[in-house]
Scaffold this motif. Structure first.
Motif, PDB file in Angstrom:
ATOM      1  N   UNK A 123       2.861  12.265  -3.373  1.00 19.73           N
ATOM      2  CA  UNK A 123       2.013  11.093  -4.397  1.00 19.73           C
ATOM      3  C   UNK A 123       2.981   9.961  -4.306  1.00 19.73           C
ATOM      4  N   UNK A 124       4.408  10.037  -4.583  1.00 21.65           N
ATOM      5  CA  UNK A 124       5.209   9.042  -4.540  1.00 21.65           C
ATOM      6  C   UNK A 124       5.160   8.541  -3.103  1.00 21.65           C
ATOM      7  N   UNK A 125       5.298   9.386  -1.871  1.00 20.56           N
ATOM      8  CA  UNK A 125       5.273   8.573  -0.524  1.00 20.56           C
ATOM      9  C   UNK A 125       3.975   7.950  -0.574  1.00 20.56           C
ATOM     10  N   UNK A 126       2.795   8.228  -1.009  1.00 20.64           N
ATOM     11  CA  UNK A 126       1.733   7.406  -0.938  1.00 20.64           C
ATOM     12  C   UNK A 126       2.044   5.974  -1.625  1.00 20.64           C
ATOM     13  N   UNK A 127       2.522   5.840  -2.850  1.00 23.69           N
ATOM     14  CA  UNK A 127       2.911   4.745  -3.489  1.00 23.69           C
ATOM     15  C   UNK A 127       3.601   3.777  -2.945  1.00 23.69           C
ATOM     16  N   UNK A 128       4.916   4.471  -2.211  1.00 23.14           N
ATOM     17  CA  UNK A 128       5.764   3.570  -1.291  1.00 23.14           C
ATOM     18  C   UNK A 128       4.985   3.128   0.077  1.00 23.14           C
ATOM     19  N   UNK A 129       4.180   4.023   0.381  1.00 23.91           N
ATOM     20  CA  UNK A 129       3.321   3.561   1.468  1.00 23.91           C
ATOM     21  C   UNK A 129       2.447   2.265   1.355  1.00 23.91           C
ATOM     22  N   UNK A 130       1.990   2.178  -0.066  1.00 20.98           N
ATOM     23  CA  UNK A 130       1.185   1.240  -0.478  1.00 20.98           C
ATOM     24  C   UNK A 130       2.074  -0.243  -0.546  1.00 20.98           C
ATOM     25  N   UNK A 131       3.315  -0.031  -0.809  1.00 20.65           N
ATOM     26  CA  UNK A 131       4.257  -0.958  -1.055  1.00 20.65           C
ATOM     27  C   UNK A 131       4.819  -1.595   0.269  1.00 20.65           C
ATOM     28  N   UNK A 132       4.928  -0.581   1.323  1.00 24.89           N
ATOM     29  CA  UNK A 132       5.311  -1.156   2.472  1.00 24.89           C
ATOM     30  C   UNK A 132       4.120  -1.996   3.354  1.00 24.89           C
ATOM     31  N   UNK A 133       2.729  -1.321   2.884  1.00 25.99           N
ATOM     32  CA  UNK A 133       1.576  -2.006   3.595  1.00 25.99           C
ATOM     33  C   UNK A 133       1.491  -3.603   2.887  1.00 25.99           C
ATOM     34  N   UNK A 134       1.653  -3.522   1.550  1.00 26.36           N
ATOM     35  CA  UNK A 134       1.581  -4.800   0.996  1.00 26.36           C
ATOM     36  C   UNK A 134       2.719  -5.694   1.482  1.00 26.36           C
ATOM     37  N   UNK A 135       3.867  -5.201   1.828  1.00 24.44           N
ATOM     38  CA  UNK A 135       4.805  -6.288   2.610  1.00 24.44           C
ATOM     39  C   UNK A 135       4.289  -6.465   3.802  1.00 24.44           C
TER      40      UNK A 135
END
Length: 157
Positions: A123-135
């Motif tokens: 789940x945390x990996x999914x949240x980080x993925x969202x952050x990297x996608x936003x970047x």
């Protein structure tokens, strides 16, 4: 010739980069839904499709800087600061996509399909993925703004 190169460059941005930004942005939310409901095959199918779109269009996206550099060369602006900053931001965006977004999408997919055991903190990996996608998306916004504003441009825009 410059108009042709610019046309291909802009079309490549729309056709290649647009789908990557949309698909990459949709992936984290779909992953969270699939992780919350592991038995749902529809979410896994959506995730596989989004990941494939990101991979394929990232490859097609190589056309964007190639025609961008050709256009800049024909316009004689290769040494302009705005273009150099745009090139650097484009390289960073490509790095974020290839090194951070695509591998995490693959890991989440592997965990959901059972090809590898689900790592702790998926789940945390999914949240980080969202952050990297936003970047990734913000980098493209910055490049787009630089391409439109072009500091020092003689067009008066």
């Amino acid at each position: 010739m410059t108009k042709f190169l610019l046309s291909v460059h802009v079309l490549a941005v729309i056709i290649a980069i647009g789908p990557v930004t949309v698909a990459a942005s949709m992936f984290p939310a779909a992953a969270r839904r699939a992780l919350a409901e592991p038995g749902a095959d529809g979410d896994r199918t959506v995730l596989r499709t989004l990941h494939r779109i990101c991979r394929v269009y990232a490859t097609v996206g190589i056309v964007v800087p190639v025609f961008g550099l050709a256009t800049a060369s024909s316009l004689g602006v290769l040494g302009d600061a705005w273009l150099i900053v745009s090139i650097v931001l484009t390289a960073i965006a490509a790095g974020v996509l290839v090194l951070l977004v695509l591998p995490r999408q693959g890991r989440i997919l592997a965990a959901l399909t059972g090809t590898t055991p689900a790592p702790e903190g998926t789940q945390r990996m999914s949240a980080r993925l969202a952050m990297y996608t936003g970047m990734f998306n913000l980098l493209w916004v910055a490049v787009t703004v630089l391409m439109i504003i072009r500091p020092g441009s003689t067009t008066g825009a």
